[in-house]
Design an enzyme around this catalytic site. Structure first.
Site, PDB file in Angstrom:
ATOM      1  N   LYS A 190       0.830  -1.205   0.000  1.00 46.06           N
ATOM      2  CA  LYS A 190       0.000   0.000   0.000  1.00 46.06           C
ATOM      3  C   LYS A 190       0.865   1.255   0.000  1.00 46.06           C
ATOM      4  CE  LYS A 190      -4.009  -1.647   2.654  1.00 46.06           C
ATOM      5  NZ  LYS A 190      -4.805  -1.358   3.875  1.00 46.06           N
ATOM      6  N   GLY A 197      -7.836   3.192  -3.313  1.00 44.73           N
ATOM      7  CA  GLY A 197      -7.279   2.071  -4.068  1.00 44.73           C
ATOM      8  C   GLY A 197      -6.032   2.408  -4.858  1.00 44.73           C
ATOM      9  N   HIS A 240     -14.921  -4.939   4.182  1.00 40.54           N
ATOM     10  CA  HIS A 240     -14.507  -3.552   4.380  1.00 40.54           C
ATOM     11  C   HIS A 240     -15.650  -2.852   5.097  1.00 40.54           C
ATOM     12  CE1 HIS A 240     -12.647   0.303   2.521  1.00 40.54           C
ATOM     13  NE2 HIS A 240     -13.413   0.624   3.546  1.00 40.54           N
ATOM     14  N   HIS A 267      -9.982  -2.510  -6.257  1.00 41.29           N
ATOM     15  CA  HIS A 267      -9.846  -1.946  -4.906  1.00 41.29           C
ATOM     16  C   HIS A 267     -10.669  -0.671  -4.722  1.00 41.29           C
ATOM     17  CE1 HIS A 267      -6.720  -4.887  -4.426  1.00 41.29           C
ATOM     18  NE2 HIS A 267      -5.988  -4.327  -5.359  1.00 41.29           N
ATOM     19  N   GLU A 307     -11.807   3.266   8.860  1.00 40.79           N
ATOM     20  CA  GLU A 307     -12.027   2.064   8.068  1.00 40.79           C
ATOM     21  C   GLU A 307     -11.379   0.858   8.741  1.00 40.79           C
ATOM     22  OE1 GLU A 307     -10.958   2.620   3.999  1.00 40.79           O
ATOM     23  OE2 GLU A 307     -12.332   4.305   3.743  1.00 40.79           O
ATOM     24  N   ARG A 325     -11.859  13.171   5.807  1.00 41.86           N
ATOM     25  CA  ARG A 325     -12.690  13.978   4.914  1.00 41.86           C
ATOM     26  C   ARG A 325     -14.093  13.390   4.873  1.00 41.86           C
ATOM     27  NH1 ARG A 325     -13.003  10.250   0.842  1.00 41.86           N
ATOM     28  NH2 ARG A 325     -11.134   9.003   0.439  1.00 41.86           N
TER      29      ARG A 325
END
Length: 707
Positions: A190, A197, A240, A267, A307, A325
């Site tokens: 990542k 993504g 997710h 993603h 998340e 955000r």
């Protein structure tokens, strides 16, 4: 003396301490009147913010690039200012220009929306320096959460569960490989500053590691100006699940329940729902508490999303990242809580306390958000661009929202995200909400571009999805059942032929009526006439399949039709009339009456039924095909699979390549797409250059297939 004591008391209240981390909030922005804001964004989110601002009596200022001058977000704003050329680096990411415009237009605040500058620490700091309110969290919170390695460390100290991985500063290939071998494969790579993504790759095996690493670094550098990555253990079947949080400047923080965003391609999310299906009330509470802990750990202010990665089998969850955000999918949270999160943002930015306490926030019903994209799901979800020749969204209602930034005849630009709209629905429970969104997707008529509407409709009917069996690999796992071979019903071919005949008759009638004639041919029923033809043969292509319809004109308004020389002759009649933005076809086939909508674009007929959209192409004559094929003399070639911008060319004339070798990179909608050789050969010619904007199916590289 009293005022001095009051000031000291206020300073004390506005200093938050969490495990030796202290956040001091400046008093200059407290209780600031906000009556004019600049929206540093475009598209549907800019339109969304404008609507709430107008509701509150707040004036709005838009900014626009070359390609956005006539856009919807510009039209809705009170004022609009030119910001630069189409590429976002020269327009929507120009911090200096945006702040200069805000100051010149006398705006007290800037709302960044999502994407672009919304999670840019430097921009938040620059706003503070220039005495403009940034409608978002403090710059330090953005910085801490934007750097994934830092955020994981903070969350671990705050008691929020995190997943095993490497978040170190040593970014050498040797170190990363050693760590990857220690964590084990499959492995997630990542971008440290990633999101949406971008800069994210999965290495299933060690042999794939370096290619995935280089691709992640390159995309991260382009998107975030930083090529640093982190490594994480890859959870094979994760869900997710994210929690909406909100905090004010007085230390108050709440959560507004969770959303499930597991259905993804590349993603990136496709459809989201709130609340997440299959969670117990205890687990829901645990997620909310963990999310509020995360917010307080960084002295958060405003709207944010925490998340989590959740194992679909054990329901054990780990912190993944925090988006500092407003999220794309925030409307479904609004739908189940009866709130307006943009209104909350404006009030908190002005120094007000949160409008509601935790115990006052109630979960009511279920909501879905379907993202309508210009893309080709059956072609690998490749993004598209071009003109929206026909666009008719479903009608809105109390439980139905359509969030969009485009209208009919607008362009979906290759420079920006290919999202056309968000369809948001609410129901008293998940089953009702699913039925509503499936029904409303059937009312979404789009012609001129490939979209994912049909895929979304099929997804909503999939038994596993209806049962809530969701995870991030859902599309790959159920690919065959989500993309079955399409069987074209004979009725569709008959309706297409009838629609074409009636459209031709309508056009002929329209052309024979003078402009002074008070009769409008589009509001009267139009019927085919006997003297048009006696017999007719119509060819249609649907996808790769060829079909034909034979027609006999027997009496006025009635035809005999047979498709592909199969089955009996059918008795067909019908009418075509203008209704709203579409032509409604009412067909009677062997006594069965149905309604559909048709749009004719060039040599194509789009037929919108209650079940599916069909695109019927009338093929060009053979002599036209022969002319177009004359230039195709090479035995090998590479074409652009979608509209995009040439970013890299890895070969030159005379190079020998093997099947699978990389040729060039196309960037479309902020995503990299590597184009590889399909066979062995020698590069004969390169028909593009770096930076060139190319269309779909554009010939890019010619090569001879035999050495």
């Amino acid at each position: 003396m009293y005022r001095l004591k009051h000031l000291k008391s206020l300073i004390k209240k506005t200093t938050l301490t969490y495990e030796k981390r202290t956040f001091s909030i400046k008093l200059s922005n407290y209780n600031t009147k906000i009556d004019k804001i600049l929206i540093a964004n475009r598209g549907e989110i800019a339109c969304r913010i404008t609507r709430t601002a107008k509701k509150l009596g707040v004036k709005t200022v838009a900014v626009y690039s070359d390609v956005d001058k006539d856009s919807m977000h510009v039209e809705l704003a009170d004022e609009a200012y030119y910001i630069g050329p189409a590429p976002s680096t020269k327009s929507y990411l120009r911090q200096d220009k945006i702040i200069a415009i805000a100051k010149n237009a006398k705006c007290q605040a800037i709302h960044p929306g999502y994407g672009f500058l919304s999670e840019n620490t430097e921009f938040a700091e620059l706003c503070e320096k220039r005495n403009v309110i940034f409608i978002g969290p403090p710059a330090q919170a953005i910085k801490d959460m934007g750097i994934k390695s830092t955020s994981k460390s903070i969350m671990a100290k705050a008691g929020v569960p995190i997943i095993e991985g490497y978040h170190g500063e040593d970014q050498s290939n040797e170190t990363l490989l050693k760590v990857a071998q220690k964590i084990g494969f499959p492995l997630m790579i990542k971008a440290v500053r990633g999101g949406g993504g971008k800069g994210m790759r999965i290495a299933l095996k060690e042999v794939e590691f370096f290619q995935a690493l280089e691709s992640a670094r390159t995309e991260s550098q382009k998107s975030f100006g930083d090529s640093a990555v982190l490594l994480e253990q890859y959870v094979a079947e994760p869900r997710h699940v994210e929690v909406q949080i909100f905090a004010d400047r007085y230390g108050n923080a709440v959560h507004l329940f969770e959303r499930d965003c597991s259905i993804q391609r590349r993603h990136q999310k496709v459809i989201e729902e709130a609340p997440a299906p299959g969670l117990s009330e205890e687990l829901r509470a645990e997620l909310g508490i963990a999310a509020v802990k995360a917010a307080k750990a960084v002295g958060y202010v405003g709207a944010g999303t925490v998340e989590f990665i959740m194992d679909r089998h054990t329901q054990k969850f780990h912190f993944m990242e925090m988006n500092t955000r407003l999220q794309v999918e925030h409307p479904i949270t609004e739908a189940i809580t009866g709130t307006d999160l943009v209104e909350w943002q404006l009030k908190v930015a002005a120094g007000e306390k949160l409008p509601m306490k935790q115990e006052e926030i109630r979960l009511n019903g279920h909501a879905f958000e379907a993202r309508i994209y210009a893309e080709d799901p059956r072609g690998g979800f490749l993004p598209g661009a071009g003109k929206l020749i026909h666009l008719t969204p479903p009608s809105i209602a109390e439980n139905i929202r359509v969030e969009t930034g485009v209208r009919q005849n607008d362009e979906v630009s290759v420079h920006y995200d290919p999202m056309i709209a968000k369809l948001v629905v609410w129901g008293k429970d998940r089953n009702e909400a699913l039925n509503v969104i499936r029904s409303k997707l059937s009312e979404y008529d789009i012609a001129g571009l490939e979209t994912n509407v049909e895929f979304l409709k099929d997804l909503c009917l999939h038994p596993k999805f209806r049962n809530g069996e969701v995870h991030t690999g859902f599309i790959e796992e159920n690919y065959e059942s989500l993309f079955p071979k399409l069987q074209v019903p004979n009725r569709i071919l008959a309706e297409g032929a009838l629609g074409l005949i009636l459209y031709e008759e309508m056009s002929s009638l329209k052309n024979t009526i003078t402009t002074a004639d008070p009769v409008n041919p589009f509001v009267v029923e139009t019927r085919a006439r006997l003297n048009h033809f006696l017999n007719r043969h119509i060819d249609f292509h649907i996808g790769e399949e060829k079909h034909f319809v034979d027609i006999k004109y027997t009496e006025p308004d009635v035809y005999f039709m047979r498709t592909n020389d199969l089955g009996p002759w059918r008795i067909v009649s019908g009418t075509l009339r203008k209704q709203g933005n579409s032509l409604e076809l009412k067909s009677d086939i062997d006594g069965v009456i149905q309604k559909s909508r048709i749009v004719k674009v060039g040599n194509e007929i789009y037929l919108f039924t209650n079940d599916r959209k069909w695109r019927l192409t009338i093929p060009s004559p053979d002599y036209v095909k022969e002319l177009s094929d004359q230039d195709n003399t090479t035995s090998g070639s590479a074409v652009s699979p979608m509209p995009g911008i040439v970013d890299k060319i890895m070969v030159k004339r005379g190079d020998k390549v093997k099947a699978g070798d990389p040729l060039l990179v196309i960037v479309a909608m902020k995503m990299e797409h590597l184009i590889k050789a399909t066979s062995d050969g020698i590069i004969d010619d390169i028909l593009c250059k770096v930076g060139e904007n190319v269309g779909k199916n554009k010939l890019l590289v010619k090569f001879e297939s035999d050495f």
